[in-house]
Motif scaffolding. Structure first.
Motif, mmCIF file in Angstrom:
data_model
loop_
_atom_site.group_PDB
_atom_site.id
_atom_site.type_symbol
_atom_site.label_atom_id
_atom_site.label_comp_id
_atom_site.label_asym_id
_atom_site.label_seq_id
_atom_site.Cartn_x
_atom_site.Cartn_y
_atom_site.Cartn_z
ATOM 1 N N UNK A 226 -16.674 32.937 34.516
ATOM 2 C CA UNK A 226 -16.215 32.624 35.862
ATOM 3 C C UNK A 226 -16.346 33.822 36.790
ATOM 4 N N UNK A 227 -15.900 33.640 38.020
ATOM 5 C CA UNK A 227 -15.957 34.756 38.979
ATOM 6 C C UNK A 227 -15.056 35.905 38.541
ATOM 7 N N UNK A 228 -15.437 37.115 38.897
ATOM 8 C CA UNK A 228 -14.643 38.279 38.529
ATOM 9 C C UNK A 228 -13.276 38.206 39.217
ATOM 10 N N UNK A 229 -12.224 38.477 38.443
ATOM 11 C CA UNK A 229 -10.868 38.366 38.975
ATOM 12 C C UNK A 229 -9.921 39.191 38.112
ATOM 13 N N UNK A 230 -8.693 39.342 38.603
ATOM 14 C CA UNK A 230 -7.668 40.056 37.844
ATOM 15 C C UNK A 230 -7.041 39.108 36.823
ATOM 16 N N UNK A 231 -6.810 39.608 35.615
ATOM 17 C CA UNK A 231 -6.166 38.812 34.574
ATOM 18 C C UNK A 231 -5.150 39.676 33.842
ATOM 19 N N UNK A 232 -4.240 39.007 33.124
ATOM 20 C CA UNK A 232 -3.328 39.725 32.236
ATOM 21 C C UNK A 232 -3.507 39.281 30.790
ATOM 22 N N UNK A 233 -4.238 38.186 30.571
ATOM 23 C CA UNK A 233 -4.541 37.752 29.208
ATOM 24 C C UNK A 233 -3.572 36.751 28.617
ATOM 25 N N UNK A 234 -3.023 35.878 29.461
ATOM 26 C CA UNK A 234 -2.160 34.806 28.938
ATOM 27 C C UNK A 234 -2.640 33.469 29.474
ATOM 28 N N UNK A 235 -2.216 32.420 28.796
ATOM 29 C CA UNK A 235 -2.335 31.082 29.366
ATOM 30 C C UNK A 235 -0.918 30.534 29.499
ATOM 31 N N UNK A 236 -0.673 29.820 30.579
ATOM 32 C CA UNK A 236 0.662 29.275 30.837
ATOM 33 C C UNK A 236 0.687 27.795 30.493
ATOM 34 N N UNK A 237 1.821 27.326 30.049
ATOM 35 C CA UNK A 237 1.998 25.912 29.726
ATOM 36 C C UNK A 237 3.374 25.448 30.151
ATOM 37 N N UNK A 238 3.764 24.302 29.637
ATOM 38 C CA UNK A 238 5.056 23.721 29.984
ATOM 39 C C UNK A 238 5.814 23.358 28.718
ATOM 40 N N UNK A 239 7.109 23.601 28.718
ATOM 41 C CA UNK A 239 7.981 23.169 27.628
ATOM 42 C C UNK A 239 9.050 22.255 28.219
ATOM 43 N N UNK A 240 9.691 21.491 27.348
ATOM 44 C CA UNK A 240 10.631 20.480 27.835
ATOM 45 C C UNK A 240 11.836 20.381 26.907
ATOM 46 N N UNK A 241 12.922 19.852 27.452
ATOM 47 C CA UNK A 241 14.029 19.374 26.627
ATOM 48 C C UNK A 241 14.257 17.913 26.965
ATOM 49 N N UNK A 242 14.600 17.154 25.941
ATOM 50 C CA UNK A 242 14.806 15.716 26.095
ATOM 51 C C UNK A 242 16.259 15.368 25.808
ATOM 52 N N UNK A 243 16.763 14.309 26.430
ATOM 53 C CA UNK A 243 18.171 13.953 26.232
ATOM 54 C C UNK A 243 18.454 13.317 24.871
ATOM 55 N N UNK A 244 17.419 13.063 24.080
ATOM 56 C CA UNK A 244 17.579 12.563 22.712
ATOM 57 C C UNK A 244 16.327 12.977 21.937
ATOM 58 N N UNK A 245 16.329 12.723 20.645
ATOM 59 C CA UNK A 245 15.270 13.232 19.779
ATOM 60 C C UNK A 245 14.144 12.220 19.596
ATOM 61 N N UNK A 246 12.914 12.670 19.819
ATOM 62 C CA UNK A 246 11.720 11.860 19.549
ATOM 63 C C UNK A 246 10.812 12.685 18.648
ATOM 64 N N UNK A 247 10.579 12.206 17.442
ATOM 65 C CA UNK A 247 9.676 12.883 16.510
ATOM 66 C C UNK A 247 8.459 12.006 16.264
ATOM 67 N N UNK A 248 7.292 12.635 16.255
ATOM 68 C CA UNK A 248 6.048 11.931 15.942
ATOM 69 C C UNK A 248 5.549 12.468 14.618
ATOM 70 N N UNK A 249 5.524 11.623 13.601
ATOM 71 C CA UNK A 249 5.174 12.033 12.253
ATOM 72 C C UNK A 249 3.773 11.512 11.914
ATOM 73 N N UNK A 250 2.797 12.388 12.045
ATOM 74 C CA UNK A 250 1.429 11.996 11.736
ATOM 75 C C UNK A 250 0.643 13.253 11.384
ATOM 76 N N UNK A 251 0.324 13.402 10.110
ATOM 77 C CA UNK A 251 -0.377 14.593 9.646
ATOM 78 C C UNK A 251 -1.886 14.371 9.638
ATOM 79 N N UNK A 252 -2.610 15.473 9.530
ATOM 80 C CA UNK A 252 -4.074 15.442 9.378
ATOM 81 C C UNK A 252 -4.782 14.770 10.553
#
Length: 365
Positions: A226-252
């Motif tokens: 990409x174009x030359x720019x200033x960086x610090x070397x992180x990526x930002x995301x989002x985290x959440x809290x939910x009012x109750x528990x939801x688990x998704x159980x699916x491996x592989x």
């Protein structure tokens, strides 16, 4: 020896030689084929795929199947015969090896990346489903990853909450990059954060972390395409809290493409309406926190896999419609969706038998 017999023998020997050569000649291709489909409303490997506690749930019926694609491993070397067979087969797709494993990506790196995308898709599915139901979700911007040997290494950590950059409040992950790139390489940028461990303790205690501190980082110059720019070397995301528990159980399973079907499964379990009316519906598509459905790869193979398991309808991201419609399996109706709201509307039409009103995929999209 008669000339005809000699010609046939020579031709046979030539064919055998070509086949032998084809077996030993490796080509830079990989193969994709239909993978398993899993009903998000049911059990998989002996336990429910969607497990919800702390909130009333309702019985469900029918299928809301997420779909997958199998791919050859990064170190698999396809020979010419296999490539030709794959090109001719209806239920597989031969693609350049770099399409699946760009930049020399290893099997381990690809698996890790797919696992991260799968985890993020689960979180977005939960958020989108609860927003659709009007259930409040608390969200905040976090440090998602820190690159090795970057200015942020040792200064910021995955899970740190980013409250502000240079004193400007951060409300979305994109805000972080916008604020950092206001600087020139070599300038200082100040992050106001809540450390990951403090945030985790606050969430566990059902409290809000209020103590913050500033971290000053000297920006570096980008070295990507990409174009030359200033960086610090992180990526930002989002985290959440939910009012109750939801688990998704699916491996592989990896990648982000099951987001839509997880979100619909959650909505189905949390509402008294039976979304499918007992019908077999499969689908695919990424989903973001706001319920927007995005395109995925290998849609033609996913429709084949879904139909082979008995699916009658396939929820298809709008941007995948044209590709899916080119060779749709007989008996499978491809339904175009762009948001979770579109998908819920389509399920209502399917449930009450109003299928003439379904927005169907065509070769034009």
């Amino acid at each position: 020896m008669p000339r005809r017999t000699a010609t046939m023998l020579a031709s046979t020997l030539m064919l055998i030689a070509l086949l032998c050569a084809g077996v030993f000649i490796n080509v830079p291709y990989a193969e994709m084929s239909p993978g398993p489909t899993v009903n998000t409303l049911a059990e998989h490997d002996g336990e429910p795929v969607l497990q919800i506690s702390g909130r009333k749930t309702y019985p469900t019926s029918g299928h809301l199947n997420m779909t997958t694609v199998r791919v050859t491993s990064a170190d698999y070397r396809m020979n010419l015969v296999e490539a030709i067979y794959g090109w001719l087969a209806h239920d597989s797709k031969v693609v350049p090896h770099d399409t699946l494993y760009p930049d020399g990506k290893t099997e381990q790196q690809s698996t890790q990346e797919n696992a991260e995308e799968f985890s993020q898709s689960q979180e977005s599915a939960k958020v989108a489903a609860l927003k659709q139901l009007g259930v409040p979700v608390t969200s905040w911007v976090i440090v998602s990853t820190v690159l090795k040997a970057s200015p942020a290494e040792g200064r910021l950590h995955a899970g740190d909450v980013i409250k502000a950059v240079d004193g400007t409040a951060v409300k979305a992950p994109d805000d972080v990059a916008k604020l950092v790139t206001k600087h020139k390489p070599g300038e200082n940028v100040v992050f106001t954060i809540v450390p990951a461990k403090d945030q985790a303790s606050a969430v566990k205690a059902h409290k809000t972390a209020t103590r913050t501190h500033d971290v000053t980082i000297t920006t570096a110059k980008s070295h990507d395409s990409g174009p030359e720019r200033a960086i610090v070397g992180i990526s930002a995301g989002t985290d959440h809290t939910f009012p109750f528990t939801i688990d998704i159980k699916l491996a592989d399973v990896g990648g982000p493409s099951a987001g839509l079907m997880f979100a619909l499964g959650i909505v189905d379990k949390l509402t008294p309406d039976d979304l499918t009316g007992g019908k077999f519906v499969a689908g695919t598509g990424t989903i973001d926190d706001d319920g927007n459905v995005g395109p995925i790869g290998g849609v033609e193979l996913k429709t084949v896999g879904a139909r082979s398991q008995g699916a009658q309808y396939f929820l298809t991201p709008k941007d995948n419609c044209a590709a899916a419609a080119k060779d749709a399996p007989s008996g499978l109706t491809l339904v175009r969706v762009n948001t979770i709201k579109d998908a819920l509307g389509a399920l209502k039409d399917i449930r009450i038998g109003r299928t003439a009103d379904l927005p169907k995929c065509t070769a034009k999209g």
